[in-house]
Design a protein around this motif. Structure first.
Motif, PDB file in Angstrom:
ATOM      1  N   ASN A  99       2.733  -9.019  24.552  1.00 23.33           N
ATOM      2  CA  ASN A  99       2.369 -10.113  23.669  1.00 23.33           C
ATOM      3  C   ASN A  99       0.955 -10.030  23.147  1.00 23.33           C
ATOM      4  N   VAL A 100       0.168  -9.195  23.738  1.00 25.67           N
ATOM      5  CA  VAL A 100      -1.247  -9.234  23.395  1.00 25.67           C
ATOM      6  C   VAL A 100      -1.744  -7.839  23.089  1.00 25.67           C
ATOM      7  N   ASP A 101      -2.480  -7.709  22.009  1.00 27.36           N
ATOM      8  CA  ASP A 101      -2.974  -6.412  21.575  1.00 27.36           C
ATOM      9  C   ASP A 101      -4.327  -6.125  22.200  1.00 27.36           C
ATOM     10  N   GLU A 102      -4.350  -5.852  23.502  1.00 27.03           N
ATOM     11  CA  GLU A 102      -5.599  -5.516  24.159  1.00 27.03           C
ATOM     12  C   GLU A 102      -5.835  -4.026  24.034  1.00 27.03           C
ATOM     13  N   GLN A 103      -6.931  -3.668  23.437  1.00 25.73           N
ATOM     14  CA  GLN A 103      -7.249  -2.271  23.222  1.00 25.73           C
ATOM     15  C   GLN A 103      -8.357  -1.814  24.171  1.00 25.73           C
ATOM     16  N   PHE A 104      -8.269  -0.557  24.551  1.00 27.23           N
ATOM     17  CA  PHE A 104      -9.257   0.077  25.410  1.00 27.23           C
ATOM     18  C   PHE A 104     -10.031   1.088  24.563  1.00 27.23           C
TER      19      PHE A 104
ATOM     20  N   TYR B  32      -3.587 -14.330  18.111  1.00 28.61           N
ATOM     21  CA  TYR B  32      -4.068 -13.814  19.383  1.00 28.61           C
ATOM     22  C   TYR B  32      -5.563 -13.575  19.208  1.00 28.61           C
ATOM     23  N   LEU B  33      -6.363 -14.094  20.119  1.00 25.88           N
ATOM     24  CA  LEU B  33      -7.816 -14.095  19.952  1.00 25.88           C
ATOM     25  C   LEU B  33      -8.493 -13.362  21.096  1.00 25.88           C
ATOM     26  N   PHE B  34      -9.564 -12.676  20.768  1.00 26.77           N
ATOM     27  CA  PHE B  34     -10.254 -11.848  21.738  1.00 26.77           C
ATOM     28  C   PHE B  34     -11.763 -11.960  21.544  1.00 26.77           C
ATOM     29  N   TRP B  35     -12.469 -11.748  22.641  1.00 23.41           N
ATOM     30  CA  TRP B  35     -13.891 -11.462  22.580  1.00 23.41           C
ATOM     31  C   TRP B  35     -14.141 -10.141  23.307  1.00 23.41           C
ATOM     32  N   TYR B  36     -14.861  -9.247  22.616  1.00 24.21           N
ATOM     33  CA  TYR B  36     -15.274  -7.971  23.186  1.00 24.21           C
ATOM     34  C   TYR B  36     -16.801  -7.944  23.248  1.00 24.21           C
ATOM     35  N   VAL B  37     -17.322  -7.174  24.208  1.00 22.43           N
ATOM     36  CA  VAL B  37     -18.754  -6.961  24.302  1.00 22.43           C
ATOM     37  C   VAL B  37     -19.045  -5.469  24.197  1.00 22.43           C
ATOM     38  N   ALA B  94      -5.663 -11.021  16.218  1.00 16.11           N
ATOM     39  CA  ALA B  94      -4.538 -10.124  16.015  1.00 16.11           C
ATOM     40  C   ALA B  94      -3.300 -10.932  15.651  1.00 16.11           C
ATOM     41  N   ARG B  95      -2.479 -10.327  14.858  1.00 17.62           N
ATOM     42  CA  ARG B  95      -1.200 -10.943  14.555  1.00 17.62           C
ATOM     43  C   ARG B  95      -0.129  -9.869  14.610  1.00 17.62           C
ATOM     44  N   ARG B  96       1.075 -10.311  14.902  1.00 17.93           N
ATOM     45  CA  ARG B  96       2.189  -9.379  14.962  1.00 17.93           C
ATOM     46  C   ARG B  96       2.573  -8.941  13.555  1.00 17.93           C
ATOM     47  N   GLN B  97       2.930  -7.678  13.449  1.00 16.77           N
ATOM     48  CA  GLN B  97       3.504  -7.185  12.219  1.00 16.77           C
ATOM     49  C   GLN B  97       4.481  -6.081  12.586  1.00 16.77           C
ATOM     50  N   THR B  98       5.221  -5.616  11.611  1.00 16.75           N
ATOM     51  CA  THR B  98       6.190  -4.556  11.862  1.00 16.75           C
ATOM     52  C   THR B  98       5.487  -3.350  12.481  1.00 16.75           C
ATOM     53  N   GLY B  99       5.983  -2.920  13.617  1.00 18.69           N
ATOM     54  CA  GLY B  99       5.396  -1.752  14.263  1.00 18.69           C
ATOM     55  C   GLY B  99       4.290  -2.068  15.243  1.00 18.69           C
ATOM     56  N   GLY B 100       3.940  -3.352  15.375  1.00 27.19           N
ATOM     57  CA  GLY B 100       2.915  -3.679  16.360  1.00 27.19           C
ATOM     58  C   GLY B 100       2.061  -4.839  15.942  1.00 27.19           C
TER      59      GLY B 100
END
Lengths: 114, 115
Positions: A99-104, B32-37, B94-100
């Motif tokens: 469900n989640v696009d977590e990238q490394f 889908y929400l993320f925080w990266y450092v 992020a959002r879903r789309q065809t292929g991922g």
């Protein structure tokens, strides 16, 4: 378990020269990505791959080519480098599905084109 | 079109002070929400993520973020900043789309910590 590695870490090219950046991951991830990072612009997707033998264009694909001959490796090629391709390049990978696009992310390659 | 805005290019806080980094997104459905450092010379590391459930999410290194649908925001917070927190922080959606998935990154906010 090294995660995502990139070679080289630094490179200086002259305009018109070619080079290949190598990304390798040992996590058995299906999906791999190449980004470029420029000041004030965040990360922009160049190309990506959803599995061995497959590639697709991202947001800024012009001037780059990629290959995914082996699942663990994703190569980014510059056939004729231009100063506009001076950037920091990051490779990333992730599992498929879920469900989640977590990238490394790898540590990056700093490329300067003179 | 999907977009992510981080209004602050850089922020300076004193060590021990609280921190809030802003992130606003534009997307029709629940993203889908993320925080990266990103520490100097390093790749990006995931701090936390939100995709459903409790709107206050906890991450690594003492960070938390709150999803506010009404404000289309996903701000990152830390109650007491340490010198080692100096880095660049990226919000992503992020959002879903065809292929991922399709993931869009914000331009980043650089955090400086003063003694």
């Amino acid at each position: 378990n090294a995660g995502v590695t990139q070679t080289p870490k630094f490179r200086v090219l002259k305009t018109g020269q070619s080079m290949t950046l190598l990304c390798a991951q040992d996590m058995n991830h299906e999906y791999m990505y190449w980004y470029r990072q420029d000041p004030g612009m965040g990360l922009r997707l160049i190309h990506y791959s959803v599995g061995e033998g497959t590639t697709a264009k991202g947001e800024v694909p012009d001037g780059y080519n990629v290959s995914r001959l082996k699942k663990q490796n994703f190569l980014l090629g510059l056939e004729s480098a231009a100063p506009s391709q001076t950037s920091v390049y990051f490779c990333a990978s992730r599992f498929p599905g879920g469900n989640v696009d977590e990238q490394f992310f790898g540590p990056g390659t700093r490329l300067t084109v003179l | 079109a999907q977009s992510v805005t981080q209004p602050d290019i850089h922020i300076t806080v004193s060590e021990g002070a609280s921190l809030e980094l802003r992130c606003n997104y534009s997307y029709g459905a629940t993203p889908y929400l993320f925080w990266y450092v990103q520490s100097p010379g390093q790749g990006l590391q995931l701090l936390l993520k939100y995709f459903s459930g409790d709107t206050l999410v906890q991450g690594i290194k003492g960070f938390e973020a709150e999803f506010k649908r009404s404000q289309s925001s996903f701000n990152l917070r830390k109650p007491s900043v340490h010198w080692s927190d100096a880095a660049e922080y990226f919000c992503a959606v992020a959002r879903r789309q065809t292929g991922g998935f399709k993931t869009i990154f914000g331009a980043g906010t650089r955090l400086f910590v003063k003694a």
